[in-house]
Design a protein around this motif. Structure first.
Motif, PDB file in Angstrom:
ATOM      1  N   SER A   2      31.534 -33.821   4.522  1.00 29.01           N
ATOM      2  CA  SER A   2      31.800 -33.713   5.862  1.00 29.01           C
ATOM      3  C   SER A   2      33.200 -33.495   6.270  1.00 29.01           C
ATOM      4  O   SER A   2      33.869 -33.257   7.294  1.00 29.01           O
ATOM      5  N   THR A   3      34.102 -33.695   4.962  1.00 32.84           N
ATOM      6  CA  THR A   3      35.624 -33.431   5.391  1.00 32.84           C
ATOM      7  C   THR A   3      35.996 -31.844   5.073  1.00 32.84           C
ATOM      8  O   THR A   3      35.144 -31.223   4.711  1.00 32.84           O
ATOM      9  N   ALA A   4      37.123 -31.562   5.676  1.00 33.78           N
ATOM     10  CA  ALA A   4      37.614 -30.238   5.693  1.00 33.78           C
ATOM     11  C   ALA A   4      37.543 -29.695   4.321  1.00 33.78           C
ATOM     12  O   ALA A   4      37.240 -28.393   3.938  1.00 33.78           O
ATOM     13  N   GLY A   5      37.933 -30.252   3.429  1.00 34.91           N
ATOM     14  CA  GLY A   5      37.824 -29.819   1.762  1.00 34.91           C
ATOM     15  C   GLY A   5      36.454 -29.770   1.092  1.00 34.91           C
ATOM     16  O   GLY A   5      36.513 -29.407  -0.071  1.00 34.91           O
ATOM     17  N   GLY A   6      35.516 -30.262   1.728  1.00 34.81           N
ATOM     18  CA  GLY A   6      34.308 -30.482   1.056  1.00 34.81           C
ATOM     19  C   GLY A   6      33.057 -29.650   1.795  1.00 34.81           C
ATOM     20  O   GLY A   6      32.016 -29.577   1.545  1.00 34.81           O
ATOM     21  N   ALA A   7      33.719 -28.655   2.553  1.00 32.76           N
ATOM     22  CA  ALA A   7      32.330 -27.766   3.209  1.00 32.76           C
ATOM     23  C   ALA A   7      31.788 -26.887   2.314  1.00 32.76           C
ATOM     24  O   ALA A   7      30.632 -26.557   2.195  1.00 32.76           O
ATOM     25  N   GLY A   8      32.333 -26.596   1.073  1.00 30.94           N
ATOM     26  CA  GLY A   8      31.728 -25.836   0.037  1.00 30.94           C
ATOM     27  C   GLY A   8      31.352 -26.391  -1.214  1.00 30.94           C
ATOM     28  O   GLY A   8      30.824 -25.964  -2.107  1.00 30.94           O
ATOM     29  N   ILE A   9      30.785 -27.697  -0.840  1.00 28.06           N
ATOM     30  CA  ILE A   9      30.413 -28.410  -1.987  1.00 28.06           C
ATOM     31  C   ILE A   9      28.699 -28.496  -1.897  1.00 28.06           C
ATOM     32  O   ILE A   9      28.134 -28.792  -0.647  1.00 28.06           O
ATOM     33  N   GLU A  10      28.059 -27.809  -3.081  1.00 27.44           N
ATOM     34  CA  GLU A  10      26.601 -27.868  -3.191  1.00 27.44           C
ATOM     35  C   GLU A  10      26.375 -29.243  -4.347  1.00 27.44           C
ATOM     36  O   GLU A  10      26.743 -29.267  -5.242  1.00 27.44           O
ATOM     37  N   ILE A  11      25.340 -29.943  -3.658  1.00 30.67           N
ATOM     38  CA  ILE A  11      25.134 -31.182  -4.404  1.00 30.67           C
ATOM     39  C   ILE A  11      23.572 -30.983  -5.127  1.00 30.67           C
ATOM     40  O   ILE A  11      22.655 -30.681  -4.154  1.00 30.67           O
ATOM     41  N   MET A  61      35.920 -17.665  -7.270  1.00 32.26           N
ATOM     42  CA  MET A  61      35.172 -18.194  -8.302  1.00 32.26           C
ATOM     43  C   MET A  61      34.461 -19.735  -7.930  1.00 32.26           C
ATOM     44  O   MET A  61      35.344 -20.306  -7.348  1.00 32.26           O
ATOM     45  N   LYS A  62      33.167 -19.842  -8.557  1.00 33.62           N
ATOM     46  CA  LYS A  62      32.805 -21.225  -8.279  1.00 33.62           C
ATOM     47  C   LYS A  62      33.127 -22.177  -9.408  1.00 33.62           C
ATOM     48  O   LYS A  62      33.655 -21.718 -10.391  1.00 33.62           O
ATOM     49  N   TYR A  63      33.319 -23.304  -9.086  1.00 30.87           N
ATOM     50  CA  TYR A  63      33.389 -24.433 -10.034  1.00 30.87           C
ATOM     51  C   TYR A  63      32.275 -25.418 -10.029  1.00 30.87           C
ATOM     52  O   TYR A  63      31.388 -25.497  -8.972  1.00 30.87           O
ATOM     53  N   ALA A  64      32.268 -26.060 -11.100  1.00 31.55           N
ATOM     54  CA  ALA A  64      30.885 -26.748 -11.362  1.00 31.55           C
ATOM     55  C   ALA A  64      31.308 -27.881 -11.973  1.00 31.55           C
ATOM     56  O   ALA A  64      32.048 -28.017 -13.023  1.00 31.55           O
ATOM     57  N   ILE A  65      30.494 -29.197 -11.624  1.00 25.93           N
ATOM     58  CA  ILE A  65      30.991 -30.464 -12.232  1.00 25.93           C
ATOM     59  C   ILE A  65      29.435 -31.050 -12.770  1.00 25.93           C
ATOM     60  O   ILE A  65      28.593 -31.244 -11.955  1.00 25.93           O
ATOM     61  N   ILE A  66      29.586 -31.633 -13.999  1.00 20.88           N
ATOM     62  CA  ILE A  66      28.407 -32.155 -14.629  1.00 20.88           C
ATOM     63  C   ILE A  66      28.636 -33.887 -14.516  1.00 20.88           C
ATOM     64  O   ILE A  66      29.488 -34.143 -15.034  1.00 20.88           O
ATOM     65  N   ALA A  67      27.869 -34.310 -13.622  1.00 27.06           N
ATOM     66  CA  ALA A  67      28.248 -35.809 -13.365  1.00 27.06           C
ATOM     67  C   ALA A  67      26.918 -36.654 -13.485  1.00 27.06           C
ATOM     68  O   ALA A  67      26.507 -37.357 -12.809  1.00 27.06           O
ATOM     69  N   ALA A  68      25.916 -36.245 -14.414  1.00 26.63           N
ATOM     70  CA  ALA A  68      24.668 -36.674 -14.505  1.00 26.63           C
ATOM     71  C   ALA A  68      24.408 -37.530 -15.698  1.00 26.63           C
ATOM     72  O   ALA A  68      23.303 -37.973 -15.834  1.00 26.63           O
ATOM     73  N   GLY A  69      25.377 -37.983 -16.563  1.00 34.02           N
ATOM     74  CA  GLY A  69      25.309 -38.806 -17.322  1.00 34.02           C
ATOM     75  C   GLY A  69      25.033 -40.309 -17.004  1.00 34.02           C
ATOM     76  O   GLY A  69      25.224 -40.767 -15.655  1.00 34.02           O
ATOM     77  N   GLU A  70      24.637 -41.122 -18.121  1.00 39.52           N
ATOM     78  CA  GLU A  70      24.551 -42.414 -17.801  1.00 39.52           C
ATOM     79  C   GLU A  70      25.676 -43.435 -17.753  1.00 39.52           C
ATOM     80  O   GLU A  70      25.587 -44.395 -17.109  1.00 39.52           O
ATOM     81  N   GLY A  71      26.638 -43.123 -18.298  1.00 33.16           N
ATOM     82  CA  GLY A  71      27.960 -43.775 -18.476  1.00 33.16           C
ATOM     83  C   GLY A  71      27.521 -44.963 -19.143  1.00 33.16           C
ATOM     84  O   GLY A  71      28.138 -46.065 -18.552  1.00 33.16           O
ATOM     85  N   VAL A  78      29.707 -26.827  -7.063  1.00 30.71           N
ATOM     86  CA  VAL A  78      28.425 -27.260  -7.457  1.00 30.71           C
ATOM     87  C   VAL A  78      28.780 -28.368  -8.143  1.00 30.71           C
ATOM     88  O   VAL A  78      29.270 -28.527  -9.199  1.00 30.71           O
ATOM     89  N   VAL A  79      27.992 -29.542  -7.850  1.00 32.35           N
ATOM     90  CA  VAL A  79      28.027 -30.859  -8.512  1.00 32.35           C
ATOM     91  C   VAL A  79      26.525 -31.337  -8.676  1.00 32.35           C
ATOM     92  O   VAL A  79      25.835 -31.502  -7.982  1.00 32.35           O
ATOM     93  N   VAL A  80      26.132 -31.622  -9.952  1.00 31.34           N
ATOM     94  CA  VAL A  80      25.077 -32.183 -10.403  1.00 31.34           C
ATOM     95  C   VAL A  80      25.228 -33.693 -10.553  1.00 31.34           C
ATOM     96  O   VAL A  80      26.080 -33.926 -11.594  1.00 31.34           O
ATOM     97  N   TYR A  81      24.384 -34.609 -10.102  1.00 30.59           N
ATOM     98  CA  TYR A  81      24.667 -36.103 -10.519  1.00 30.59           C
ATOM     99  C   TYR A  81      23.388 -36.750 -10.648  1.00 30.59           C
ATOM    100  O   TYR A  81      22.446 -36.312 -10.451  1.00 30.59           O
ATOM    101  N   ARG A  82      23.430 -37.828 -11.293  1.00 33.03           N
ATOM    102  CA  ARG A  82      22.282 -38.539 -11.814  1.00 33.03           C
ATOM    103  C   ARG A  82      21.384 -39.036 -10.654  1.00 33.03           C
ATOM    104  O   ARG A  82      21.957 -39.773  -9.903  1.00 33.03           O
ATOM    105  N   GLN A  83      20.352 -38.659 -10.587  1.00 33.84           N
ATOM    106  CA  GLN A  83      19.327 -39.129  -9.513  1.00 33.84           C
ATOM    107  C   GLN A  83      19.294 -40.585  -9.053  1.00 33.84           C
ATOM    108  O   GLN A  83      19.315 -41.098  -7.716  1.00 33.84           O
ATOM    109  N   SER A  84      19.439 -41.405 -10.071  1.00 36.76           N
ATOM    110  CA  SER A  84      19.275 -42.919  -9.866  1.00 36.76           C
ATOM    111  C   SER A  84      20.512 -43.548  -9.349  1.00 36.76           C
ATOM    112  O   SER A  84      20.541 -44.611  -9.038  1.00 36.76           O
ATOM    113  N   MET A  85      21.671 -42.816  -9.264  1.00 36.51           N
ATOM    114  CA  MET A  85      22.933 -43.076  -8.772  1.00 36.51           C
ATOM    115  C   MET A  85      23.058 -42.530  -7.219  1.00 36.51           C
ATOM    116  O   MET A  85      23.851 -41.797  -6.991  1.00 36.51           O
TER     117      MET A  85
END
Length: 241
Positions: A69-78, A1-11, A50-57
């Motif tokens: 580049s870490t062992a636990g991050g090989a499956g991260i899509e950005i 199962m995939k997981y996804a994170i929405i991290a594209a807000g302005e805060g 899968v992570v979506v982040y705000r382009q300006s950040m």
């Protein structure tokens, strides 16, 4: 199962209150919000994140690339994007979530890790058995300024998403476990001009998707500077904080 994170807000609220780092990089007990979610997801058998982040950040993007580049991050899509809402941010990664069940949340959601593991177990069991098309995490801890109330029947089947309590015990905890059929609903929502995630959830029901609720216990978002200390105390002391 995939997981996804929405991290594209302005805060913007955090920035106005003096928090200098972008929300994904805010530290809770020394751990960045984005790092914590990625770690917890890997601990719960992530088949990809899968992570979506705000382009300006740009700093967020650089940090995510370093995690890959870490062992636990090989499956991260950005995915870098500039979007007007969380619904549009989800749309930006929707093509990466069509190949199987997925669990999605926003970067500032704070919850108990053991409760989350139980939620994931219930999600996988429910979807594998065909008992529903999705399992939404809910909480009876109401801390949001504009909570989304979740109406359920005696078997925790979700019957409605409401703006007013109307006798509801639970509110949304902002964690969505869904099958790929939800992506078509999302796209139709955007085509109609919708932008709020609560309207997406309502559309899931109106288009016939069967959703169950799972009480994840106390959960809340980091919207204000004061929420940082509150989250730190919660993660150390649990529900007694």
């Amino acid at each position: 199962m995939k997981y996804a994170i929405i991290a594209a807000g302005e805060g913007s609220r955090l920035a106005e209150e003096g928090v200098r780092e972008p929300k994904p990089m805010v530290r809770i007990n020394g751990e960045r919000l984005i790092d914590r979610l990625i770690r917890v997801f890997n601990d719960n058998g992530a088949g990809g994140i899968v992570v979506v982040y705000r382009q300006s950040m740009a700093g967020v993007g650089t940090h995510l690339e370093s995690l890959r580049s870490t062992a636990g991050g090989a499956g991260i899509e950005i995915v870098a994007a500039t979007t007007p809402s969380s619904m549009h941010s989800m749309l930006a990664i929707s093509d990466r979530l069509e190949d199987g069940p997925f669990c999605l949340t926003t970067v500032d959601t704070v919850f108990d890790e053991q409760a989350f593991a139980r939620y994931v177990g219930a999600l996988k069991e429910t979807l594998a058995g065909g008992g529903a098309d999705g399992v939404m995490a809910v909480t009876d801890y109401i801390d949001d300024e504009k909570p989304l109330y979740v109406a359920t029947d005696g078997d925790m089947n979700i019957t409605a998403f409401l703006d007013a309590a109307d006798g509801c015990r639970y509110v949304s905890a902002g964690i969505y476990g869904l099958t790929p059929g939800a992506i078509g609903v999302l796209r139709r929502c955007v085509e109609r001009g919708e932008s709020r995630m609560r309207n997406f959830q309502r559309a899931l029901l109106s288009e016939g998707m069967r959703l169950k609720a799972f009480n994840i216990g106390r959960a809340f978002d980091i919207d204000h500077a004061a929420d940082i200390a509150k989250a730190e105390a919660f993660l150390i002391h649990g529900n007694n904080s």
